[in-house]
Design a protein around this motif. Structure first.
Motif, PDB file in Angstrom:
ATOM      1  N   GLN A  45      -1.300  58.687 -22.637  1.00  0.00           N
ATOM      2  CA  GLN A  45      -2.479  58.479 -21.803  1.00  0.00           C
ATOM      3  C   GLN A  45      -2.154  58.762 -20.331  1.00  0.00           C
ATOM      4  N   LEU A  46      -1.008  58.265 -19.871  1.00  0.00           N
ATOM      5  CA  LEU A  46      -0.577  58.515 -18.500  1.00  0.00           C
ATOM      6  C   LEU A  46      -0.394  60.014 -18.255  1.00  0.00           C
ATOM      7  N   CYS A  47       0.262  60.701 -19.188  1.00  0.00           N
ATOM      8  CA  CYS A  47       0.488  62.146 -19.041  1.00  0.00           C
ATOM      9  C   CYS A  47      -0.834  62.901 -18.976  1.00  0.00           C
ATOM     10  N   GLY A  48      -1.815  62.489 -19.765  1.00  0.00           N
ATOM     11  CA  GLY A  48      -3.123  63.130 -19.725  1.00  0.00           C
ATOM     12  C   GLY A  48      -3.817  62.911 -18.391  1.00  0.00           C
ATOM     13  N   GLN A  49      -3.725  61.685 -17.848  1.00  0.00           N
ATOM     14  CA  GLN A  49      -4.325  61.405 -16.543  1.00  0.00           C
ATOM     15  C   GLN A  49      -3.657  62.226 -15.443  1.00  0.00           C
ATOM     16  N   VAL A  50      -2.346  62.312 -15.492  1.00  0.00           N
ATOM     17  CA  VAL A  50      -1.612  63.087 -14.487  1.00  0.00           C
ATOM     18  C   VAL A  50      -1.957  64.569 -14.614  1.00  0.00           C
ATOM     19  N   ASN A  51      -2.089  65.063 -15.837  1.00  0.00           N
ATOM     20  CA  ASN A  51      -2.458  66.462 -16.068  1.00  0.00           C
ATOM     21  C   ASN A  51      -3.804  66.772 -15.426  1.00  0.00           C
ATOM     22  N   ARG A  52      -4.805  65.936 -15.688  1.00  0.00           N
ATOM     23  CA  ARG A  52      -6.137  66.162 -15.112  1.00  0.00           C
ATOM     24  C   ARG A  52      -6.112  66.081 -13.588  1.00  0.00           C
ATOM     25  N   THR A  53      -5.402  65.092 -13.056  1.00  0.00           N
ATOM     26  CA  THR A  53      -5.336  64.910 -11.606  1.00  0.00           C
ATOM     27  C   THR A  53      -4.669  66.099 -10.925  1.00  0.00           C
ATOM     28  N   LEU A  54      -3.537  66.539 -11.465  1.00  0.00           N
ATOM     29  CA  LEU A  54      -2.825  67.664 -10.850  1.00  0.00           C
ATOM     30  C   LEU A  54      -3.604  68.965 -10.989  1.00  0.00           C
ATOM     31  N   SER A  55      -4.309  69.129 -12.097  1.00  0.00           N
ATOM     32  CA  SER A  55      -5.139  70.336 -12.256  1.00  0.00           C
ATOM     33  C   SER A  55      -6.191  70.404 -11.165  1.00  0.00           C
ATOM     34  N   MET A  56      -6.845  69.269 -10.905  1.00  0.00           N
ATOM     35  CA  MET A  56      -7.864  69.243  -9.847  1.00  0.00           C
ATOM     36  C   MET A  56      -7.233  69.390  -8.466  1.00  0.00           C
ATOM     37  N   ALA A  57      -6.084  68.758  -8.245  1.00  0.00           N
ATOM     38  CA  ALA A  57      -5.425  68.832  -6.939  1.00  0.00           C
ATOM     39  C   ALA A  57      -4.954  70.253  -6.638  1.00  0.00           C
ATOM     40  N   LEU A  58      -4.430  70.940  -7.635  1.00  0.00           N
ATOM     41  CA  LEU A  58      -3.988  72.321  -7.408  1.00  0.00           C
ATOM     42  C   LEU A  58      -5.182  73.237  -7.158  1.00  0.00           C
ATOM     43  N   ALA A  59      -6.263  73.020  -7.878  1.00  0.00           N
ATOM     44  CA  ALA A  59      -7.454  73.849  -7.686  1.00  0.00           C
ATOM     45  C   ALA A  59      -8.077  73.616  -6.312  1.00  0.00           C
ATOM     46  N   SER A  61      -6.432  72.816  -3.608  1.00  0.00           N
ATOM     47  CA  SER A  61      -5.432  73.057  -2.572  1.00  0.00           C
ATOM     48  C   SER A  61      -5.870  74.192  -1.652  1.00  0.00           C
ATOM     49  N   ARG A  62      -5.418  74.136  -0.406  1.00  0.00           N
ATOM     50  CA  ARG A  62      -5.717  75.217   0.542  1.00  0.00           C
ATOM     51  C   ARG A  62      -4.735  76.374   0.401  1.00  0.00           C
ATOM     52  N   ASP A  63      -3.646  76.131  -0.281  1.00  0.00           N
ATOM     53  CA  ASP A  63      -2.621  77.149  -0.472  1.00  0.00           C
ATOM     54  C   ASP A  63      -3.030  78.072  -1.620  1.00  0.00           C
ATOM     55  N   PRO A  64      -3.169  79.371  -1.380  1.00  0.00           N
ATOM     56  CA  PRO A  64      -3.605  80.283  -2.444  1.00  0.00           C
ATOM     57  C   PRO A  64      -2.600  80.391  -3.596  1.00  0.00           C
ATOM     58  N   ILE A  65      -1.327  80.165  -3.314  1.00  0.00           N
ATOM     59  CA  ILE A  65      -0.332  80.218  -4.385  1.00  0.00           C
ATOM     60  C   ILE A  65      -0.510  79.020  -5.321  1.00  0.00           C
ATOM     61  N   LEU A  66      -0.747  77.847  -4.749  1.00  0.00           N
ATOM     62  CA  LEU A  66      -0.957  76.664  -5.581  1.00  0.00           C
ATOM     63  C   LEU A  66      -2.286  76.740  -6.334  1.00  0.00           C
ATOM     64  N   GLN A  67      -3.278  77.377  -5.733  1.00  0.00           N
ATOM     65  CA  GLN A  67      -4.559  77.556  -6.422  1.00  0.00           C
ATOM     66  C   GLN A  67      -4.418  78.464  -7.633  1.00  0.00           C
ATOM     67  N   ALA A  68      -3.424  79.335  -7.621  1.00  0.00           N
ATOM     68  CA  ALA A  68      -3.226  80.288  -8.710  1.00  0.00           C
ATOM     69  C   ALA A  68      -2.349  79.717  -9.823  1.00  0.00           C
ATOM     70  N   LEU A  69      -2.191  78.390  -9.863  1.00  0.00           N
ATOM     71  CA  LEU A  69      -1.395  77.751 -10.909  1.00  0.00           C
ATOM     72  C   LEU A  69      -2.293  76.893 -11.788  1.00  0.00           C
ATOM     73  N   THR A  70      -1.912  76.788 -13.043  1.00  0.00           N
ATOM     74  CA  THR A  70      -2.575  75.877 -13.960  1.00  0.00           C
ATOM     75  C   THR A  70      -1.518  74.969 -14.584  1.00  0.00           C
ATOM     76  N   VAL A  71      -1.892  73.715 -14.784  1.00  0.00           N
ATOM     77  CA  VAL A  71      -0.950  72.753 -15.384  1.00  0.00           C
ATOM     78  C   VAL A  71      -0.974  72.965 -16.890  1.00  0.00           C
ATOM     79  N   GLU A  72       0.146  73.349 -17.426  1.00  0.00           N
ATOM     80  CA  GLU A  72       0.277  73.632 -18.862  1.00  0.00           C
ATOM     81  C   GLU A  72       0.545  72.363 -19.663  1.00  0.00           C
TER      82      GLU A  72
END
Length: 139
Positions: A45-59, A61-72
């Protein structure tokens, strides 16, 4: 009712061997397996919450390199106090070295986002892994 002597000898032989569960109370073994299942569910459950949070945070982000990443994937490494976050690039031109350097620079901000979104006493440390880009054939 007679028991075959060979069968009786074999049963005695098996009883003499020490097994991994010997010496443990059966009820205690059941309790610990239930506790492990509950712990495993909480970690997933924790891993799923962190996955969703990081996916939104990377999307966001103001950094175009970080925006071009997806959490696998997010998995405990070795336990829930440290999580391994595997990221995959959406752009094949991104290099692992530059991207991982940007992730390391932004790890404090990303960890703060995770701390804001989960309800835990301590926020897990994040370590990042690279999953190579590959073409997916969607038909």
């Amino acid at each position: 009712m007679t028991i075959d002597k060979k069968l009786l000898a074999r049963m005695q032989e098996l009883c003499e061997q020490v097994g991994p569960d010997d010496g443990l109370e059966p009820r205690a073994r059941r309790r610990s397996s239930r506790a492990n299942r509950k712990t495993d569910r909480k970690v997933r459950q924790l891993c799923g919450q962190v996955n969703r949070t990081l996916s939104m945070a990377l999307a966001a982000s103001r950094d175009p390199i970080l925006q071009a990443l997806t959490v696998e994937d997010v998995s405990p490494n070795p336990d829930a106090s440290r999580l391994r976050v595997d990221v995959r690039p959406l752009d094949p031109d991104l290099t692992p070295q530059a991207t991982m350097a940007r992730l390391d620079a932004a790890s404090g901000r990303l960890r703060a986002e995770v701390a804001r979104s989960i309800q835990r006493k301590r926020t897990p440390n994040l370590s990042f892994g690279w999953v190579p880009w590959e073409v997916t054939d969607e038909r």
